[in-house]
Write a protein that holds these residues in place. Sequence first.
Motif, PDB file in Angstrom:
ATOM      1  N   GLU A 194       0.838  -1.185   0.000  1.00  0.00           N
ATOM      2  CA  GLU A 194       0.000   0.000   0.000  1.00  0.00           C
ATOM      3  C   GLU A 194       0.880   1.244   0.000  1.00  0.00           C
ATOM      4  O   GLU A 194       2.059   1.198   0.349  1.00  0.00           O
ATOM      5  N   PHE A 195       0.277   2.343  -0.413  1.00  0.00           N
ATOM      6  CA  PHE A 195       0.956   3.626  -0.407  1.00  0.00           C
ATOM      7  C   PHE A 195       0.237   4.555   0.572  1.00  0.00           C
ATOM      8  O   PHE A 195      -0.911   4.310   0.955  1.00  0.00           O
ATOM      9  N   PHE A 196       0.949   5.611   0.952  1.00  0.00           N
ATOM     10  CA  PHE A 196       0.360   6.634   1.817  1.00  0.00           C
ATOM     11  C   PHE A 196       0.391   7.968   1.092  1.00  0.00           C
ATOM     12  O   PHE A 196       1.445   8.420   0.648  1.00  0.00           O
ATOM     13  N   LEU A 197      -0.781   8.574   0.979  1.00  0.00           N
ATOM     14  CA  LEU A 197      -0.905   9.851   0.292  1.00  0.00           C
ATOM     15  C   LEU A 197      -0.734  11.003   1.273  1.00  0.00           C
ATOM     16  O   LEU A 197      -1.003  10.863   2.469  1.00  0.00           O
ATOM     17  N   MET A 198      -0.297  12.134   0.755  1.00  0.00           N
ATOM     18  CA  MET A 198      -0.233  13.337   1.579  1.00  0.00           C
ATOM     19  C   MET A 198      -1.625  13.933   1.727  1.00  0.00           C
ATOM     20  O   MET A 198      -2.466  13.796   0.848  1.00  0.00           O
ATOM     21  N   GLY A 199      -1.852  14.604   2.828  1.00  0.00           N
ATOM     22  CA  GLY A 199      -3.109  15.305   3.030  1.00  0.00           C
ATOM     23  C   GLY A 199      -3.041  16.698   2.443  1.00  0.00           C
ATOM     24  O   GLY A 199      -2.026  17.125   1.887  1.00  0.00           O
ATOM     25  N   GLN A 205       1.617  13.558  -2.908  1.00  0.00           N
ATOM     26  CA  GLN A 205       0.462  14.128  -3.600  1.00  0.00           C
ATOM     27  C   GLN A 205      -0.774  13.706  -2.832  1.00  0.00           C
ATOM     28  O   GLN A 205      -0.732  12.774  -2.004  1.00  0.00           O
ATOM     29  N   PHE A 206      -1.919  14.370  -3.093  1.00  0.00           N
ATOM     30  CA  PHE A 206      -3.165  13.948  -2.443  1.00  0.00           C
ATOM     31  C   PHE A 206      -3.886  12.897  -3.284  1.00  0.00           C
ATOM     32  O   PHE A 206      -4.965  12.446  -2.918  1.00  0.00           O
ATOM     33  N   PHE A 207      -3.281  12.504  -4.423  1.00  0.00           N
ATOM     34  CA  PHE A 207      -3.782  11.383  -5.214  1.00  0.00           C
ATOM     35  C   PHE A 207      -2.580  10.733  -5.896  1.00  0.00           C
ATOM     36  O   PHE A 207      -1.488  11.300  -5.937  1.00  0.00           O
ATOM     37  N   CYS A 208      -2.778   9.532  -6.420  1.00  0.00           N
ATOM     38  CA  CYS A 208      -1.690   8.821  -7.090  1.00  0.00           C
ATOM     39  C   CYS A 208      -1.449   9.427  -8.469  1.00  0.00           C
ATOM     40  O   CYS A 208      -2.400   9.594  -9.246  1.00  0.00           O
ATOM     41  N   ASP A 209      -0.203   9.724  -8.765  1.00  0.00           N
ATOM     42  CA  ASP A 209       0.152  10.144 -10.111  1.00  0.00           C
ATOM     43  C   ASP A 209       1.538   9.594 -10.453  1.00  0.00           C
ATOM     44  O   ASP A 209       2.315   9.229  -9.566  1.00  0.00           O
ATOM     45  N   ILE A 210       1.817   9.501 -11.732  1.00  0.00           N
ATOM     46  CA  ILE A 210       3.050   8.855 -12.190  1.00  0.00           C
ATOM     47  C   ILE A 210       4.311   9.592 -11.750  1.00  0.00           C
ATOM     48  O   ILE A 210       5.259   8.949 -11.265  1.00  0.00           O
ATOM     49  N   PRO A 211       4.414  10.925 -11.895  1.00  0.00           N
ATOM     50  CA  PRO A 211       5.646  11.599 -11.465  1.00  0.00           C
ATOM     51  C   PRO A 211       6.010  11.324 -10.010  1.00  0.00           C
ATOM     52  O   PRO A 211       7.185  11.133  -9.682  1.00  0.00           O
ATOM     53  N   ASP A 222      12.179  16.623  -9.172  1.00  0.00           N
ATOM     54  CA  ASP A 222      11.722  17.942  -8.742  1.00  0.00           C
ATOM     55  C   ASP A 222      10.309  17.921  -8.181  1.00  0.00           C
ATOM     56  O   ASP A 222       9.783  18.960  -7.816  1.00  0.00           O
ATOM     57  N   SER A 223       9.674  16.755  -8.193  1.00  0.00           N
ATOM     58  CA  SER A 223       8.293  16.694  -7.735  1.00  0.00           C
ATOM     59  C   SER A 223       8.249  16.517  -6.226  1.00  0.00           C
ATOM     60  O   SER A 223       9.226  16.230  -5.575  1.00  0.00           O
ATOM     61  N   GLY A 224       7.052  16.690  -5.672  1.00  0.00           N
ATOM     62  CA  GLY A 224       6.878  16.477  -4.255  1.00  0.00           C
ATOM     63  C   GLY A 224       6.778  17.749  -3.442  1.00  0.00           C
ATOM     64  O   GLY A 224       6.748  17.705  -2.229  1.00  0.00           O
ATOM     65  N   SER A 225       6.778  18.884  -4.047  1.00  0.00           N
ATOM     66  CA  SER A 225       6.701  20.145  -3.330  1.00  0.00           C
ATOM     67  C   SER A 225       5.258  20.601  -3.234  1.00  0.00           C
ATOM     68  O   SER A 225       4.371  20.099  -3.908  1.00  0.00           O
ATOM     69  N   LEU A 226       5.041  21.592  -2.342  1.00  0.00           N
ATOM     70  CA  LEU A 226       3.707  22.161  -2.191  1.00  0.00           C
ATOM     71  C   LEU A 226       3.246  22.801  -3.489  1.00  0.00           C
ATOM     72  O   LEU A 226       2.059  22.759  -3.835  1.00  0.00           O
ATOM     73  N   LYS A 227       4.190  23.366  -4.236  1.00  0.00           N
ATOM     74  CA  LYS A 227       3.861  23.994  -5.514  1.00  0.00           C
ATOM     75  C   LYS A 227       3.258  22.984  -6.481  1.00  0.00           C
ATOM     76  O   LYS A 227       2.306  23.296  -7.205  1.00  0.00           O
ATOM     77  N   ASP A 228       3.779  21.742  -6.485  1.00  0.00           N
ATOM     78  CA  ASP A 228       3.253  20.715  -7.389  1.00  0.00           C
ATOM     79  C   ASP A 228       1.828  20.313  -7.004  1.00  0.00           C
ATOM     80  O   ASP A 228       1.001  20.031  -7.871  1.00  0.00           O
TER      81      ASP A 228
END
Length: 314
Positions: free
Chosen positions: A10-15, A175-181, A264-270
């Motif tokens: 399983e994965f854990f998403l950010m809120g 991310q708050f949902f699963c995405d490829i990046p 570069d992904s994983g920031s609040l901006k993304d």
Amino acid sequence: MSNFTISVNEFFLMGYSDTCELQILYSLLFVLIYSASLMGNLFIVIITTIDRRLHTPMYFFLRNLSIVDACFISVTVPQASINSLMNSRAISVTGCAAQIFLMIFMAYVEFTLLTVMACDRYVAICQPLLYPVIMSPQVCMQMTLTCLFTGILYAGFHTGYTFQLSFCKSNVIHQFFCDIPSLLKISCSETFSNTLSLFGSVLVIGISCFAIIIASYIRIFSTVLRFPVKEDQRKAFSTCVPHIIVVSLFLISSSYVHLQPPSDSGSLKDIIISIFYSIVPPFLNPIIYSLRNKQIKEAARIAMKRMFFVRNKV
């Protein structure tokens, strides 16, 4: 790294936020946006279905776009909001794969439908006498089915190609949902080919569709500017401007998310940019098309009068 490889179940998403109060506030806000988007898109589907005057190719594609928008926002917002309110961020690998497939599929169909709608406007304005022949009901249905079928192939390829990777660095998706990046970032496998295929396909499809849209509107504007009557020019522009706004918003935000390097992904901006392409377009589309379209507003007014008349008669 192979000695530390673990099986991720399983994965854990950010809120939406690390603060409990803000988490609840954002969840309720997105639930309201989701409800408004669902009602707005359902409104367009109902109006363009019950009013026979709107049984034209333009509104046929708009109806399909509204259905896609309603499904698009339903893939992410309900689950993310429920998880935030219940403080449960876990998602199974199967659920994550399904979410990625549906997100890619809906985004692909949305963008290709927007491209088809640009072609429809080109034929309607630049080739009005041939419009009923070129954009016949059979052709419209074939174009829609082509978008759906190629979308299934496109989403299936990228989803399968992503989940052949091993995930061992972490099972936390930023991310708050699963995405490829975000998944590529936490993979311990070689992801260069995945990044290249994602970048290349998004670039090719994005540039191809965008080129068709730009070419269509160059021809449209050059034709409209030659109209002798200013009122005809205004009517033509009023049907094109909402489409241009929707295309620009969707293309810029989705391209930014999917064309940047995984490192570069994983920031609040993304996360904020992801909201712009996964939540904002489905929310704004019915507003933009309804407020700037006199035929839809007139159809809605007539439908409300009929409902009021039937209710009083009963």
